[in-house]
Write a protein that holds these residues in place. Structure first.
Motif, PDB file in Angstrom:
ATOM      1  N   UNK B 249      -4.410  12.930   0.108  1.00  0.00           N
ATOM      2  CA  UNK B 249      -3.409  13.759   1.425  1.00  0.00           C
ATOM      3  C   UNK B 249      -2.243  13.122   0.803  1.00  0.00           C
ATOM      4  N   UNK B 252       2.954  14.614   4.047  1.00  0.00           N
ATOM      5  CA  UNK B 252       4.482  14.226   4.759  1.00  0.00           C
ATOM      6  C   UNK B 252       5.205  13.703   3.615  1.00  0.00           C
ATOM      7  N   UNK B 254       7.500  14.390   1.201  1.00  0.00           N
ATOM      8  CA  UNK B 254       9.934  14.194   2.330  1.00  0.00           C
ATOM      9  C   UNK B 254       9.991  13.437   3.124  1.00  0.00           C
ATOM     10  N   UNK B 255       8.997  13.212   4.095  1.00  0.00           N
ATOM     11  CA  UNK B 255       9.682  12.130   5.141  1.00  0.00           C
ATOM     12  C   UNK B 255       9.634  10.569   5.113  1.00  0.00           C
ATOM     13  N   UNK B 256       8.364  10.338   4.504  1.00  0.00           N
ATOM     14  CA  UNK B 256       8.980   8.989   4.349  1.00  0.00           C
ATOM     15  C   UNK B 256       7.397   8.022   3.433  1.00  0.00           C
ATOM     16  N   UNK B 257       8.469   7.648   2.155  1.00  0.00           N
ATOM     17  CA  UNK B 257       7.154   7.361   1.357  1.00  0.00           C
ATOM     18  C   UNK B 257       5.353   6.761   2.068  1.00  0.00           C
ATOM     19  N   UNK B 258       6.022   6.030   2.760  1.00  0.00           N
ATOM     20  CA  UNK B 258       5.038   5.904   4.206  1.00  0.00           C
ATOM     21  C   UNK B 258       3.634   6.847   3.827  1.00  0.00           C
ATOM     22  N   UNK B 259       4.415   7.404   4.463  1.00  0.00           N
ATOM     23  CA  UNK B 259       3.590   9.743   4.727  1.00  0.00           C
ATOM     24  C   UNK B 259       3.298   9.638   3.378  1.00  0.00           C
ATOM     25  N   UNK B 260       3.483   9.572   2.648  1.00  0.00           N
ATOM     26  CA  UNK B 260       3.009  10.150   0.563  1.00  0.00           C
ATOM     27  C   UNK B 260       2.278   8.716   0.469  1.00  0.00           C
ATOM     28  N   UNK B 261       1.537   7.821   1.222  1.00  0.00           N
ATOM     29  CA  UNK B 261       0.390   6.718   0.665  1.00  0.00           C
ATOM     30  C   UNK B 261      -0.608   6.783   1.786  1.00  0.00           C
ATOM     31  N   UNK B 262      -0.072   8.135   3.054  1.00  0.00           N
ATOM     32  CA  UNK B 262      -1.018   7.409   3.757  1.00  0.00           C
ATOM     33  C   UNK B 262      -2.021   8.772   3.949  1.00  0.00           C
ATOM     34  N   UNK B 263      -3.294   8.042   2.540  1.00  0.00           N
ATOM     35  CA  UNK B 263      -3.931   8.735   2.521  1.00  0.00           C
ATOM     36  C   UNK B 263      -5.354   9.269   3.609  1.00  0.00           C
ATOM     37  N   UNK B 264      -5.543  10.520   3.355  1.00  0.00           N
ATOM     38  CA  UNK B 264      -7.089  10.090   4.862  1.00  0.00           C
ATOM     39  C   UNK B 264      -7.747   8.588   4.491  1.00  0.00           C
ATOM     40  N   UNK B 267      -6.534   5.874   5.291  1.00  0.00           N
ATOM     41  CA  UNK B 267      -6.653   5.221   7.101  1.00  0.00           C
ATOM     42  C   UNK B 267      -7.355   4.612   6.861  1.00  0.00           C
TER      43      UNK B 267
END
Lengths: 217, 487
Positions: B249, B252, B254-264, B267
């Motif tokens: 997943x 996010x 667009x908002x941040x690289x961290x969000x892009x890497x934050x797969x369920x 985490x």
């Protein structure tokens, strides 16, 4: 994105610095003259970037000039960058930063998700960070032990050891950066934080670029 | 005096099977069959308005016909629209818990979801606890209770299982039946309308019959709450988690690289580690781990010695160790010297210890003891058990068993492997260090004296060197987490 804003790189790094994250030496300039003066004050080669709260992806747009080691190079970079700004960029300035030399680049950040609330990340950084996809997470709040575990979980001991003439990564300093980042990311109004790259210079982490996404615009 | 609600599920005084059937293909038949076949101690009732009796149990017209206070648990196999009436009748006779196996609730769409919510509200108002619906049932071996619509009934033992998927409960229990390291309690959470996997784990944590737990989860709605619950459970006993439904997943991005890497999954993985649960990628790995937790002491540290009577296995184990956070320690000089005194000089003289066939009658038990007793050794992987008994098996079935009078040598071989299994267990008990024995003979030849003796003494025979190493790595990871937690 509705209801979401970003802080400029300068503001983002200031926020991080307030929470104990080591950041590169930066000066904001509003003109080419000011940029040259800032470069002289910082000393050594500098980077000049266009800086504003609507500029999230500077390198994709070529709004970053690196390794400028004399005043005329700084001046022409400053002129070009100011000329490259478009109306949608809103209010912009020039950010003059020291060049931070180091082979190792990490990415670190904080993200909020509906399912997990806030989580702290550490990963392999640089422009390939997303493509490489080596990243580990912990839910906030994190302890010092959690941060140490994150470094261990990243599981690239060779990257932490002395490398190509550079000393080993000071893991205590990296843990401190992560704790500071977690602290900043857990604060009111912060939706997400990216630090990329977090460069290891002389063994110590330095945030070279950062982006804070806020919950309000 | 009211008992904790999950006590009623796992230790009921009596049970009613609502919707028992005479048709052997129906859940209502299988459920009653299993309760009876499991040898449940207390009274067993069954309801079926159209039959006089089923499997020798008098069929009652309604749950309301059981004597007041005679049962704590109703096991429901009837269609969804009948469930609320059954709960009311059950509550009127003092039944405090229901396992609803019936499907047709949330998994069937919005109407079913509404029915499920109403059922939960009704259960709350009646003061009942409901497991399921749409679950396969539960096993509670200390109560000799097998209230489930599937097989098998696993042997009793120290492992508890809770799962969002009923079939994976069966998978764990099949491994338990095969290996002999058995099950205390097992439950399929079904739709988890009222009780989720974590609720069951919380009860297992205080269950004196359970030493270690395995759990299968798919969705986790509230990550931080899940993490807090798991941490509480893991502080009490080891938990091995398998998560299904790993989907990437990056909403996010667009908002941040961290969000892009934050797969369920990333985490979730971090959250599990923070909480002290051990995460396994497969059911097989999870069973190996939970069986290790249930049968071995935790290592004090990562310092491991591999002991092998056959070369290749030792090499494989060493390779697996080198990829883990365990340590294949250099063999201490005094240990080397001591082993020198027992075997011819062709042995490896390093870790892995490869005796190179130089052992005589007492060598292996002695070397196991020497290694385990050494203060620098914190864990042992023992390989090569069962080789002699395998030879015996071959001789026994061969054409010369009688003519060449091979009985004596066969018995000797078998006795030896049995001794080795005892030696491993004795040394572990004496030193408090884990000694994991591994051989594929546990699967390929379970009646081999080596694996069979392990099973008889309640030990787990790891099916391969690398699987033993992976399980030991989980033991060490959890031991370290506990140390850190408890300071």
């Amino acid at each position: 994105m509705f209801g979401v804003g970003v802080l400029s790189e300068f503001e983002s790094k200031q926020l991080l610095a307030r929470h104990g994250v080591a950041v590169s030496r930066d000066k904001l300039a509003n003109s080419a003259d000011e940029a040259v003066a800032a470069a002289v004050e910082i000393g050594g080669p500098v980077a000049v970037k266009l800086c504003g709260s609507s500029l999230a992806h500077k390198s994709e747009r070529g709004l970053v000039r690196l390794g400028l080691d004399n005043s005329s190079a700084v001046r022409s970079a400053a002129d070009e960058l100011l000329a490259a700004a478009v109306e949608d960029d809103g209010e912009v300035a020039l950010l003059v930063s020291e060049m931070v030399a180091g082979y190792r680049e990490f990415i670190a950040g904080v993200v909020h998700t509906e399912q997990f609330d806030a989580a702290l990340m550490l990963g392999l950084g640089g422009v390939l960070a997303e493509a490489v996809g080596e990243a580990v997470f912990r839910l906030l709040p994190v302890s010092e032990a959690d941060c140490k575990d994150m470094i261990e979980d990243l599981d690239i001991p060779a990257l932490m050891a002395p490398l190509r003439g550079e000393p080993a990564v000071d893991q205590g300093a990296l843990v401190d950066s992560l704790l500071g980042l977690a602290h900043a990311g857990g604060g009111e109004g912060v939706e997400a934080i990216d630090v990329n790259p977090l460069v290891i210079r002389d063994g110590l982490p330095v945030a070279v670029d950062a982006l804070v996404v806020t919950t309000g615009s | 005096m009211s008992r904790p609600p999950l006590d009623l599920l796992f230790n009921p005084q009596g049970i009613v099977v609502a919707g028992a059937s005479t048709h052997p293909g129906k859940f209502g038949f299988v459920a009653l069959h299993n309760v009876l076949a499991g040898g449940f101690d207390g009274p067993v009732f069954a309801t079926n308005p159209d039959q006089p009796s089923i499997l020798g149990v008098e069929a009652l017209a309604s749950v309301a016909d059981i004597p007041e206070g005679a049962a704590d648990l109703v096991f429901v196999c009837t269609p969804p629209h009948t469930c609320s009436e059954i709960l009311r009748s059950a509550a009127s006779r003092g039944v405090g818990a229901a396992f609803i196996a019936s499907g047709g609730f949330r998994e069937a769409g919005s109407e079913g979801a509404r029915a499920e919510e109403e059922l939960v509200q009704l259960a709350r108002s009646l003061g009942m606890v409901v497991a399921g619906p749409n679950g396969q049932g539960l096993i509670s071996n200390p109560a000799k209770l097998a209230a489930q619509i599937v097989a098998p009934i696993p042997p009793p033992g120290p492992i508890a299982v809770a799962s969002q998927s009923g079939n994976l409960v069966s998978a764990f229990m099949n491994y338990a039946a095969q290996s002999g390291v058995g099950v205390s309690r097992a439950v399929s959470a079904g739709n988890a309308a009222m009780l989720g996997v974590v609720d069951y784990l919380g009860w297992f944590a205080g269950d004196p019959h359970t030493k270690a737990m395995a759990a299968y989860v798919e969705g986790v709605e509230d990550g931080p709450a899940f993490a807090a619950d798991i941490k509480r459970v893991a502080a009490a006993k080891p938990v091995v988690l398998v998560k299904g439904g790993t989907t990437p997943r990056g909403a996010q991005a667009a908002a941040s690289h961290t969000g892009a890497l934050a797969t369920d999954d990333r985490i979730f993985d971090g959250m599990v580690r923070q909480s002290g649960a051990v995460r396994a990628q497969t059911i097989e790995e999870a069973y190996d781990a939970v069986a290790a937790f249930a049968t071995q002491p935790l290592p004090a540290g990562p310092r491991t010695v591999v002991l092998s009577s056959a070369g290749g296995w030792g090499v494989i184990a060493a390779d697996a160790l080198s990829k883990s956070k365990l340590e294949l320690i250099p063999l201490p000089a005094d240990l080397k010297e001591a082993i020198d005194g027992l075997v011819p000089p062709r042995w490896s003289r390093s870790n892995p210890i490869d005796l190179a066939g130089g052992e005589s009658r007492d060598t292996i038990p002695e070397v196991i003891g020497l290694v385990a007793d050494h203060p620098e050794v914190e864990a042992v992987i023992y390989l090569g058990m069962g080789i002699q008994a395998n030879t015996a098996s071959h001789l026994r079935s061969g054409p010369y068993f009688e003519a060449a009078e091979l009985a004596r040598i066969c018995e000797y071989h078998e006795r030896q492997d049995s001794r080795f299994a005892h030696a491993a267990a004795d040394a572990s008990a004496r030193t408090g260090k884990p000694i994991l024995a591994a051989t594929e003979l546990g699967i390929t030849q379970p009646d081999n004296a080596g694996p069979a003796t392990l099973a008889a003494q309640g030990s787990y025979c790891f099916p391969s060197a690398d699987r033993a190493v992976r399980a030991l790595h989980h033991l060490w990871w959890y031991a370290r987490w506990r140390k850190r937690l408890l300071g």
